[in-house]
Design an enzyme around this catalytic site. Sequence first.
Site, PDB file in Angstrom:
ATOM      1  N   CYS A 177      15.869  -9.540  11.875  1.00 43.67           N
ATOM      2  CA  CYS A 177      17.244  -9.744  10.951  1.00 43.67           C
ATOM      3  C   CYS A 177      18.296  -9.015  11.622  1.00 43.67           C
ATOM      4  CB  CYS A 177      17.093  -8.932   9.554  1.00 43.67           C
ATOM      5  SG  CYS A 177      18.334  -8.840   8.565  1.00 43.67           S
ATOM      6  N   GLU A 225      10.475 -16.485   7.219  1.00 48.49           N
ATOM      7  CA  GLU A 225      10.263 -15.212   6.672  1.00 48.49           C
ATOM      8  C   GLU A 225      10.872 -14.108   7.179  1.00 48.49           C
ATOM      9  OE1 GLU A 225       8.146 -11.428   6.770  1.00 48.49           O
ATOM     10  OE2 GLU A 225       8.242 -12.760   8.350  1.00 48.49           O
ATOM     11  N   ARG A 253       4.098  -5.239  -1.137  1.00 48.88           N
ATOM     12  CA  ARG A 253       4.903  -5.688   0.070  1.00 48.88           C
ATOM     13  C   ARG A 253       5.798  -6.970  -0.248  1.00 48.88           C
ATOM     14  NH1 ARG A 253       3.191  -4.380   5.151  1.00 48.88           N
ATOM     15  NH2 ARG A 253       4.149  -5.784   7.140  1.00 48.88           N
ATOM     16  N   ARG A 298       8.405  -9.854   0.749  1.00 45.07           N
ATOM     17  CA  ARG A 298       9.172 -10.382   1.636  1.00 45.07           C
ATOM     18  C   ARG A 298       9.602 -11.530   1.253  1.00 45.07           C
ATOM     19  NH1 ARG A 298       8.114  -6.300   3.918  1.00 45.07           N
ATOM     20  NH2 ARG A 298       7.127  -6.135   5.872  1.00 45.07           N
TER      21      ARG A 298
END
Length: 440
Positions: free
Chosen positions: A156, A203, A255, A257
């Site tokens: 990112c 992702e 978690r 995503r």
Amino acid sequence: MHKLLQSWDQKSLANYLNQFSPGKWARETINRWIKGKASPSFTHHEYQHLLDLLPETSVTPESAAFRFVDLFAGIGGIRRGFESVGGLCVFTSEWNKFAQRTYKANYHCDPEHHVFNSDIRSVTLSQQQGISEQQAYQHINREVPDHDVLLAGFPCQPFSLAGVSKKNALGRVHGFECQTQGTLFFDVARIIKAKQPVAFVLENVKNLKSHDGGKTFEVILQTLDELGYEVADKQYQGKQDPKIIDAQHFLPQHRERIVLVGFRKDLNVHQGFSLTDIARFFPKQSVSLGSLLSEVVDSKYVLTPKLWQYLFTYAQKHKAKGNGFGFGLVNNNSVARTLSARYYKDGSEILVDRGWDFNRSFEEQLESGNRPRRLTPEECARLMGFSKPGENQFKIPVSDTQAYKQFGNSVVVPVFEAVAKLMEPRILNAVQIAKSANVA
């Protein structure tokens, strides 16, 4: 066999071989062997065990249902999901040399049907000055095999929109070629533009949506639309965005995503597709953390008295201030915090409780054997879905430090197995439509 050895560090390979021939294999011997300065001499028994390290595959070019590429591949978590539905990986790109070792130790990478690339920018020519869009696309077409699905867990980065209007005024590139330049998403977009896969899966961390005040995510969606793709659940405004998937639906780890699934608009297979339907693939019976833990663990994973005292004191100090900082202690029935790439430092986010009594004096317990411990790399592999206790063991050819980094940076495999199952019928339909259109 020589290529196999290059995927393993000397210490790990020496430890493996010494299980069968105790004391025979030193790291220095294996290092000379890997560098071609000595010739190995195996017993038949040793050779057979080395053959067991060679990765196998159930998907061949002849049996493959579709072909895909794996960009920013890490240790192949997304790849495993799409191989599970019959996909064939034909191109991998991963720059980290230690992640490459783990990847090559676990996945069949036949050079006749698969290309391994280290730096994706060498394929897209994104760092070369004076390269036209057309030259870049021609180079991508030569370097990247044709494929149906593109997978990418890209880093990112913020986009700089400054200078866009000036470039437009000068008649220079615009759209995504201008707005995303200098980022690694730009390389993904160039490959999508050049190769036109029928679908993609991107992702990233959950915070991608809010990164740089939301500008990053906005440009990504605009770019994918400009490239001719419909992103699933793009306009979703509710609190439970289906694009954000929490792994705790599959394994005992919180978690989250963000998963972007896109299909080519011209193939018209995207109608009605939503990641909300991934719930169909949630396990019917939850997996307990205790079932993923090893019964016997080396004492080196138990926290030292000094480290445990530091973590305990640190947590107490922040608790007194009303903060939530501190270690995460887990038991057999816990849902663990997110395993991070910094886990190798102190393991503080997931510490396995070994019977520490918080009602007794800290000092009198400190030297006892019930201090918490870290997860082992093998347990991390299970928590991330790369392997299961007693079966399907994931090979770890690197040091513990590198292994912790790799698992902390990876994805939870069952999440992407579910994404692949959800996409599978539409991928196959899109592939057939695209083939028919090309024939016509």
